[in-house]
Enzyme design. Structure first.
Site, PDB file in Angstrom:
ATOM      1  CE  LYS A 142      -0.243  -0.229   5.063  1.00 21.63           C
ATOM      2  NZ  LYS A 142      -1.095  -0.571   6.224  1.00 21.63           N
ATOM      3  CE1 TYR A 190       9.515  32.316   3.383  1.00 19.38           C
ATOM      4  CE2 TYR A 190       9.879  29.947   3.232  1.00 19.38           C
ATOM      5  CZ  TYR A 190       9.484  31.144   2.651  1.00 19.38           C
ATOM      6  OH  TYR A 190       9.072  31.165   1.343  1.00 19.38           O
TER       7      TYR A 190
END
Ligand SMILES: *Cc1c(COP(=O)(O)O)cnc(C)c1O
Length: 380
Positions: A40, A266
């Protein structure tokens, strides 16, 4: 074609299929019954079809996925092994699943009705695995509904709508083998099987164990083990050393020399403690680097580990390379097996305060996947 596929100049996730093969062989040998390779989420972020193929060539006989779309993608790629899909809403394309010979988990009455209706529509019985909650209150039938579910499934079977080929459960605390919840989960599962048989069902496949229980809890193996993250080299219990198939690399885009006190990124969360050199790496949180690892994580360049400086941005990160003679184009290893000193997936998980699963499944779609066999060096 959506862009360059050779990875030149771009971040590349290399997947060593020989490592996956060796993990598959280890699990096939440990499992007392069959081995289902769980692929998966793109085979835990690697490459679902390539992982499925190599696992099937090395002892696995079943494939498992969460969603029907994932199961159908395996069929489209030509894989004919039994495939089980266990997480679908009731309005999923169950007709298509039945036509493509995909086994379906059934966790309750509503799913049984939906799958039965799909089976009537296509004129073929669905192969189902009744799913019992073994202590997670998540995706199986709760105990109080189990007897009824078994009785309804038996009726649907006698009407030719379904064939109950399996009973499945899942353990919530297998990563901690000493936890008493494991024995409790095993008992719940054994009771669920007993009730199913009493209600007239004859499930050939009874499966409870995933990676950690396959490695640590032989009493949980029954007829099959479902192993996912272990194929990607991750043992949630930390008990077994597995081969790590993943290496994430990217080229340095640019370098700059900065003065002491220079703020980086940032919010200026990092300032150069002294004169130093910074290198820009074109991988950020959109590519799966957890932002929470900012100012803690390390990357590997020119044989050294260098710290991430400042906040990881969406597309890029800055590392402090100190006095290393790093130049644009140099290769940075973000993580790998660790054999050369580079950080590992486990290091990143710790820096980010999460588990390894989240690191490997989080690698973004912009990162080129390159599948490799170490024996012949071929690229696929
Ligand atoms: C993901 C999953 C697995 C595989 O678990 P791993 O710990 O990755 O081996 C097995 N069964 C179910 C139901 C799952 O959702």
């Amino acid at each position: 074609m959506t862009g360059p596929v050779d990875g030149r100049g771009r971040p590349v996730l290399t997947i060593d299929l020989d490592a996956v093969a060796s993990n598959a062989r280890l699990f096939a040998a440990r499992a007392s019954g069959a081995l289902m390779a769980v692929v998966k989420a793109e085979g835990f972020g690697l490459a679902a079809v390539a992982v499925a193929e190599i696992a099937l060539a090395n002892g696995a006989t079943w494939l498992g996925v969460a969603t029907l779309d994932e199961a159908l993608a395996l069929r489209r790629s030509g894989l004919t092994a039994p495939v089980l899909s266990w997480l679908n809403a009731v309005d999923s394309a169950f007709e298509e699943a039945i036509l493509h010979g995909i086994d379906l988990a059934v966790p309750g009455r509503e799913h049984l009705l939906a799958v039965g209706a799909a089976s009537a529509a296509v004129g073929r019985p669905a192969r189902i695995h009744l799913q019992a909650d073994c202590g997670m209150a998540r995706d199986g039938s709760p105990k109080h509904g189990w007897t009824t579910l078994c009785a309804l499934a038996r009726r649907a079977e006698s009407q030719g709508l379904v064939r109950v080929v399996g009973i499945m459960g899942h353990l919530g605390c297998a990563a901690d083998p000493a936890d008493a919840c494991n024995a409790q989960g095993r008992r719940t599962f054994a009771d669920a099987v007993r009730v199913a048989v009493l209600r007239g069902l004859r499930p050939a496949h009874r499966h409870l164990a995933a990676t950690a229980a396959t490695l640590n809890d032989p009493l949980s193996h029954h007829t099959m083990c479902r192993v996912g993250v272990g194929l990607a080299g991750i043992d949630p219990s930390g008990s077994t050393s597995l081969a790590s198939p993943v290496t994430l690399r990217a080229p340095v885009v640019s370098v700059r020399d900065v003065l002491s006190g220079t703020p980086v990124g940032y919010s200026h969360s990092w300032r150069a403690p002294s004169k130093t050199r910074l290198a820009l790496v074109p991988v950020g949180y959109a590519d799966g680097l957890p932002r929470s690892a900012s100012n803690r994580a390390q990357m590997f360049v020119r044989g050294r580990r260098c710290s991430v400086a400042g906040l990881i941005s969406m597309d890029q990160s800055v590392i402090d390379v100190g006095s290393l003679d790093v130049v644009p184009g140099d290769e940075v290893t973000i993580f790998g097996p660790g054999s050369s000193g580079e950080p590992t997936v486990l290091d990143w998980a710790r820096w980010a305060g999460t588990i390894e699963h989240e690191i490997v499944t989080g690698i973004g779609s912009r990162v080129v996947r390159r599948v490799r066999r170490s024996d012949d060096g071929s690229l696929g």
